[in-house]
Design an enzyme around this catalytic site. Structure first.
Site, mmCIF file in Angstrom:
data_model
loop_
_atom_site.group_PDB
_atom_site.id
_atom_site.type_symbol
_atom_site.label_atom_id
_atom_site.label_comp_id
_atom_site.label_asym_id
_atom_site.label_seq_id
_atom_site.Cartn_x
_atom_site.Cartn_y
_atom_site.Cartn_z
ATOM 1 N N HIS A 1 1.340 -0.751 -5.211
ATOM 2 C CA HIS A 1 2.144 -1.676 -5.706
ATOM 3 C C HIS A 1 1.631 -3.150 -5.148
ATOM 4 C CE1 HIS A 1 3.548 -2.487 -9.207
ATOM 5 N NE2 HIS A 1 4.776 -4.332 -8.930
ATOM 6 N N HIS A 2 0.292 -3.828 -5.761
ATOM 7 C CA HIS A 2 0.112 -4.902 -5.241
ATOM 8 C C HIS A 2 0.186 -5.704 -5.729
ATOM 9 C CE1 HIS A 2 -1.994 -0.852 -3.760
ATOM 10 N NE2 HIS A 2 -1.884 -1.377 -3.322
ATOM 11 N N GLU B 1 0.631 -1.401 0.190
ATOM 12 C CA GLU B 1 0.088 0.147 0.102
ATOM 13 C C GLU B 1 1.219 1.612 0.353
ATOM 14 O OE1 GLU B 1 -3.919 1.667 -0.046
ATOM 15 O OE2 GLU B 1 -2.777 -0.362 -0.617
ATOM 16 N N HIS C 1 0.912 -4.681 -14.177
ATOM 17 C CA HIS C 1 -0.435 -4.360 -15.792
ATOM 18 C C HIS C 1 0.180 -4.151 -16.308
ATOM 19 C CE1 HIS C 1 -0.841 -8.316 -13.012
ATOM 20 N NE2 HIS C 1 -1.220 -7.966 -11.998
ATOM 21 N N GLU C 2 0.627 -2.139 -15.923
ATOM 22 C CA GLU C 2 0.092 -1.176 -16.847
ATOM 23 C C GLU C 2 1.734 -1.305 -18.039
ATOM 24 O OE1 GLU C 2 0.640 -0.691 -13.589
ATOM 25 O OE2 GLU C 2 -2.027 -0.592 -13.627
ATOM 26 N N ASP D 1 8.398 -3.564 -8.653
ATOM 27 C CA ASP D 1 7.947 -4.730 -9.089
ATOM 28 C C ASP D 1 9.298 -5.181 -7.677
ATOM 29 O OD1 ASP D 1 5.617 -5.964 -9.704
ATOM 30 O OD2 ASP D 1 6.864 -4.629 -11.420
#
Length: 94
Positions: free
Chosen positions: A53-54, A49, A71-72, A80
């Site tokens: 970035h989850h 949080e 993902h984007e 990451d």
């Protein structure tokens, strides 16, 4: 910005418990029991949080499986890598 394969390989030298496979950084953490796994997931969630970035993750009893990808960007980014480093720091506390 999506990292190159070379940049990912270099980052993995500092993340020995992680593998780059199927477009994700992946790891599995084995805890003492379900309670310890859930506690670790809670601690990881605060780091995720903070970075906004989850992870993709799964918990089965004492095992946590984590897969990271931006993902984007359609691949691995510095976000990451940073989350993986933070997860490793927490992993050391179990």
């Amino acid at each position: 910005m999506k990292l190159s394969e070379t940049e990912i390989d270099k980052a993995l030298t500092e993340l020995p418990q992680w593998q780059y496979t199927e477009g994700f950084l992946k790891t599995e953490i084995v805890c003492e029991d379900f309670k310890a796994a859930f506690a670790l997931m809670t601690r990881i969630s605060f780091e995720a949080e903070a970075l906004n970035h989850h992870p993709n993750w799964e918990n089965v009893y004492n095992r946590i499986t984590i897969a990271l990808q931006t993902h984007e960007a359609g691949g691995i980014t510095s976000a990451d890598i940073e989350l993986a480093k933070r997860i490793n720091a927490l992993r050391g506390s179990i």
